[in-house]
Design a protein around this motif. Structure first.
Motif, PDB file in Angstrom:
ATOM      1  N   ALA A   1      -6.829  -8.677   4.084  1.00 56.18           N
ATOM      2  CA  ALA A   1      -6.884  -9.764   4.951  1.00 56.18           C
ATOM      3  C   ALA A   1      -7.839 -10.557   5.005  1.00 56.18           C
ATOM      4  O   ALA A   1      -6.974 -11.633   5.641  1.00 56.18           O
TER       5      ALA A   1
ATOM      6  N   ALA B   1      -8.283   2.682   4.949  1.00 54.21           N
ATOM      7  CA  ALA B   1      -8.962   1.017   6.157  1.00 54.21           C
ATOM      8  C   ALA B   1      -9.732  -0.207   5.074  1.00 54.21           C
ATOM      9  O   ALA B   1      -9.351  -1.143   5.367  1.00 54.21           O
TER      10      ALA B   1
ATOM     11  N   TYR C   1      -6.409  -2.447   3.309  1.00 54.55           N
ATOM     12  CA  TYR C   1      -6.194  -3.385   4.301  1.00 54.55           C
ATOM     13  C   TYR C   1      -7.613  -4.734   4.923  1.00 54.55           C
ATOM     14  O   TYR C   1      -6.709  -5.723   4.553  1.00 54.55           O
TER      15      TYR C   1
ATOM     16  N   VAL D   1       0.642  -1.667  -0.196  1.00 55.36           N
ATOM     17  CA  VAL D   1       0.357   0.383  -0.631  1.00 55.36           C
ATOM     18  C   VAL D   1       0.887   1.067   0.085  1.00 55.36           C
ATOM     19  O   VAL D   1       1.741   0.869   0.788  1.00 55.36           O
TER      20      VAL D   1
END
Length: 82
Positions: A67, A60, A63, A21
């Motif tokens: 995940a 956010a 991510y 990122v």
């Protein structure tokens, strides 16, 4: 970007995913606590397409995308923000 893609290729056989990122200018406590002089804070990130710095919460979702196990096929990607 080249490092991310090369490392992902090397580690894929071990079932290890490698992504990156690259957020660009985002507000963090570092800007307020002395990284930038106070007179430069107003123009921080003014040159980006959005003409403002990003907020950490705006990354956010990237991510969260990376995940879970459902993203097990996602590798060698660089997620770039202005």
């Amino acid at each position: 970007m080249i490092f991310t893609k090369g490392l992902a290729k090397q580690l894929a056989s071990k079932d290890i995913r490698v992504n990156a990122v690259a957020p660009g200018p985002f507000w963090t406590p570092l800007q307020v606590r002395g990284r930038l002089p106070p007179d430069k804070l107003e123009e921080f990130a003014a040159h980006t397409p959005m003409q403002r710095p990003g907020q950490p919460a705006e990354l956010a979702a990237v991510y969260v995308l990376l995940a879970p196990d459902e993203a097990s096929y996602v590798t060698r990607q660089v997620y770039d923000a202005p």
